[in-house]
Design an enzyme around this catalytic site. Sequence first.
Site, PDB file in Angstrom:
ATOM      1  N   GLY A  87     -23.620  23.503   8.236  1.00  0.00           N
ATOM      2  CA  GLY A  87     -24.320  23.471   6.950  1.00  0.00           C
ATOM      3  C   GLY A  87     -25.360  24.568   6.795  1.00  0.00           C
ATOM      4  O   GLY A  87     -26.188  24.519   5.891  1.00  0.00           O
ATOM      5  N   GLU A 124     -18.417  21.764  17.430  1.00  0.00           N
ATOM      6  CA  GLU A 124     -19.257  22.066  16.273  1.00  0.00           C
ATOM      7  C   GLU A 124     -20.653  22.437  16.751  1.00  0.00           C
ATOM      8  O   GLU A 124     -21.480  21.544  17.007  1.00  0.00           O
ATOM      9  CB  GLU A 124     -19.353  20.850  15.353  1.00  0.00           C
ATOM     10  CG  GLU A 124     -18.021  20.376  14.815  1.00  0.00           C
ATOM     11  CD  GLU A 124     -18.186  19.578  13.522  1.00  0.00           C
ATOM     12  OE1 GLU A 124     -17.567  19.961  12.536  1.00  0.00           O
ATOM     13  OE2 GLU A 124     -18.948  18.599  13.508  1.00  0.00           O
ATOM     14  N   GLU A 154     -24.482  14.885  13.652  1.00  0.00           N
ATOM     15  CA  GLU A 154     -25.434  14.197  12.764  1.00  0.00           C
ATOM     16  C   GLU A 154     -25.635  12.752  13.208  1.00  0.00           C
ATOM     17  O   GLU A 154     -26.722  12.198  13.066  1.00  0.00           O
ATOM     18  CB  GLU A 154     -24.929  14.288  11.306  1.00  0.00           C
ATOM     19  CG  GLU A 154     -25.104  15.710  10.776  1.00  0.00           C
ATOM     20  CD  GLU A 154     -24.056  16.155   9.767  1.00  0.00           C
ATOM     21  OE1 GLU A 154     -23.345  15.303   9.212  1.00  0.00           O
ATOM     22  OE2 GLU A 154     -23.958  17.375   9.547  1.00  0.00           O
ATOM     23  N   SER A 212     -19.695  25.695   9.090  1.00  0.00           N
ATOM     24  CA  SER A 212     -19.640  26.728   8.049  1.00  0.00           C
ATOM     25  C   SER A 212     -18.303  27.453   7.970  1.00  0.00           C
ATOM     26  O   SER A 212     -18.256  28.662   7.735  1.00  0.00           O
ATOM     27  CB  SER A 212     -20.801  27.724   8.226  1.00  0.00           C
ATOM     28  OG  SER A 212     -22.047  27.054   8.124  1.00  0.00           O
TER      29      SER A 212
HETATM   30  P1  13P Z   1     -20.169  22.507   7.371  1.00  0.00           P
HETATM   31  O1  13P Z   1     -18.756  22.994   7.187  1.00  0.00           O
HETATM   32  O2  13P Z   1     -20.810  22.078   6.098  1.00  0.00           O
HETATM   33  O3  13P Z   1     -20.991  23.487   8.153  1.00  0.00           O
HETATM   34  O4  13P Z   1     -20.086  21.176   8.258  1.00  0.00           O
HETATM   35  C1  13P Z   1     -19.329  21.162   9.424  1.00  0.00           C
HETATM   36  C2  13P Z   1     -19.239  19.776   9.916  1.00  0.00           C
HETATM   37  O5  13P Z   1     -20.224  19.194  10.345  1.00  0.00           O
HETATM   38  C3  13P Z   1     -17.944  19.096   9.847  1.00  0.00           C
HETATM   39  O6  13P Z   1     -17.958  17.900  10.535  1.00  0.00           O
END
Ligand code: 13P
Length: 251
Positions: free
Chosen positions: A172, A166, A98, A212
Amino acid sequence: MRRKIVVGNWKMNNTIAESEILASEVLAALGENFSGCEVGIAPTFLALEAAGRVIDGSEIQLVAQNCHYENDGAYTGEVSARMLNAAGCASVIIGHSERRQYFGETNATVNLRVKKALSEGLNVILCVGETLAERESGVTDAVVSSQVHEGLTGISDISSIVIAYEPVWAIGTGKTASSAQAEEVHFLIRTIITELYGDIAAEALRIQYGGSVKPSNAAELFAMPNIDGGLIGGASLNATDFAAIVKAASH
Ligand code: 13P
């Protein structure tokens, strides 16, 4: 045998008061049940101190979500590694997708941040991972490889670093990478680390999976030979779910 590590990345969620409540709930939900596993929570900068007070004296570590690569100066809106250290953080997440996607971070700025965090005595969780378009065009390995190489440029000791894989398409979205898909990339990362730092460092490196992770899929992911825990987003905002994920890693 690597000790598993599970960290809750709370992202931009919770006020100071809400963070204190969640930290107490996490503390209560975990109890003494996580001896096999290292655990951390990463509230927003604003809530670090308050959440840190709640978990003070426990084994839960305080983790920050980012840091700047200078100690101080004219960098409006940024927070330095030195400040995080003084606020009681043990560790910092760097290069989250992000941050790369929305805030223009590149492998080069990620590398500067990693170096600064290490020099300030913080542990680092270095995030890597491909987008859906990159996976579909068959460049996952090349993307992850350059994120690892460039993120670690000039760093000779990786004993305070954890790498988090990731895949952006799994964050998400409710779409978890299958344990086999995740394991394939974790294996690739460990192979790259072997080439760069040798067998002993590569064997010791923890590689977390993020994207997730939920109580229902955690055990299967954590059972893979190269998956050493998780970086948890959404599910870390619920203390019961987070504790269930920690328990899955503690076996
Ligand atoms: P989620 O578990 O909401 O998919 O997010 C993962 C994440 O970006 C952890 O840094």
